[in-house]
Design a protein around this motif. Structure first.
Motif, short mmCIF file in Angstrom:
data_model
loop_
_atom_site.label_atom_id
_atom_site.label_comp_id
_atom_site.label_asym_id
_atom_site.label_seq_id
_atom_site.Cartn_x
_atom_site.Cartn_y
_atom_site.Cartn_z
N TYR A 128 0.82 -1.22 0.00
CA TYR A 128 0.00 0.00 0.00
C TYR A 128 0.85 1.26 0.00
O TYR A 128 0.32 2.35 0.12
CB TYR A 128 -0.97 -0.02 1.18
N GLY A 129 2.14 1.11 -0.17
CA GLY A 129 3.05 2.25 -0.24
C GLY A 129 3.70 2.33 -1.60
O GLY A 129 3.09 2.72 -2.60
N MET A 130 4.92 1.90 -1.63
CA MET A 130 5.74 2.02 -2.83
C MET A 130 5.14 1.28 -4.03
O MET A 130 5.09 1.81 -5.15
CB MET A 130 7.15 1.50 -2.53
N ILE A 131 4.68 0.07 -3.83
CA ILE A 131 4.12 -0.72 -4.94
C ILE A 131 2.93 0.00 -5.56
O ILE A 131 2.84 0.17 -6.77
CB ILE A 131 3.71 -2.14 -4.47
N SER A 132 2.02 0.43 -4.73
CA SER A 132 0.82 1.10 -5.20
C SER A 132 1.17 2.39 -5.96
O SER A 132 0.63 2.65 -7.04
CB SER A 132 -0.08 1.43 -4.00
N THR A 187 11.63 8.82 -9.94
CA THR A 187 11.96 9.14 -8.55
C THR A 187 11.73 7.93 -7.65
O THR A 187 12.57 7.61 -6.78
CB THR A 187 11.12 10.34 -8.07
N TRP A 188 10.62 7.22 -7.86
CA TRP A 188 10.35 6.01 -7.07
C TRP A 188 11.43 4.96 -7.30
O TRP A 188 11.87 4.29 -6.36
CB TRP A 188 8.98 5.44 -7.41
N ILE A 189 11.84 4.80 -8.54
CA ILE A 189 12.88 3.81 -8.87
C ILE A 189 14.19 4.19 -8.18
O ILE A 189 14.89 3.33 -7.62
CB ILE A 189 13.05 3.67 -10.40
N MET A 190 14.54 5.47 -8.20
CA MET A 190 15.77 5.92 -7.54
C MET A 190 15.68 5.69 -6.04
O MET A 190 16.68 5.30 -5.40
CB MET A 190 16.01 7.39 -7.87
#
Length: 88
Positions: free
Chosen positions: A36-40, A81-84
């Motif tokens: 429910y955080g990064m994945i979503s 940004t999420w990937i970094m």
């Protein structure tokens, strides 16, 4: 001009669909506590790219199409940004 062909014919839409699929595949390996955080967030941003390209193309107005391409570009930056953050 927008509307002159289907969004499905656009190379950028096809590549963004591949990107979205890759994000879904990659995030399957993430820890469950990130569901429910990064994945979503990553999946939402990844799916937003081809969705905005398609919606902009369907508007049949080149100004609106450019606007939606800008929104798609913003989703790409968010996803980057999420990937970094993942790499850190």
């Amino acid at each position: 001009m927008a509307g002159s062909r289907s969004y499905r014919d656009l190379v950028v839409w096809k590549k963004s669909m591949d990107l979205a699929e890759s994000i879904y595949s990659c995030t399957r390996t993430f820890p469950r506590e990130e569901m429910y955080g990064m994945i979503s967030q990553m999946r939402r941003a990844g799916a937003s790219v081809p969705s905005n390209i398609a919606e902009g193309q369907a508007r049949n107005n080149s100004g609106e199409f450019r606007q939606f391409l800008g929104i798609a570009g913003g989703s790409v930056a968010e996803l980057e940004t999420w990937i970094m953050l993942c790499e850190r």
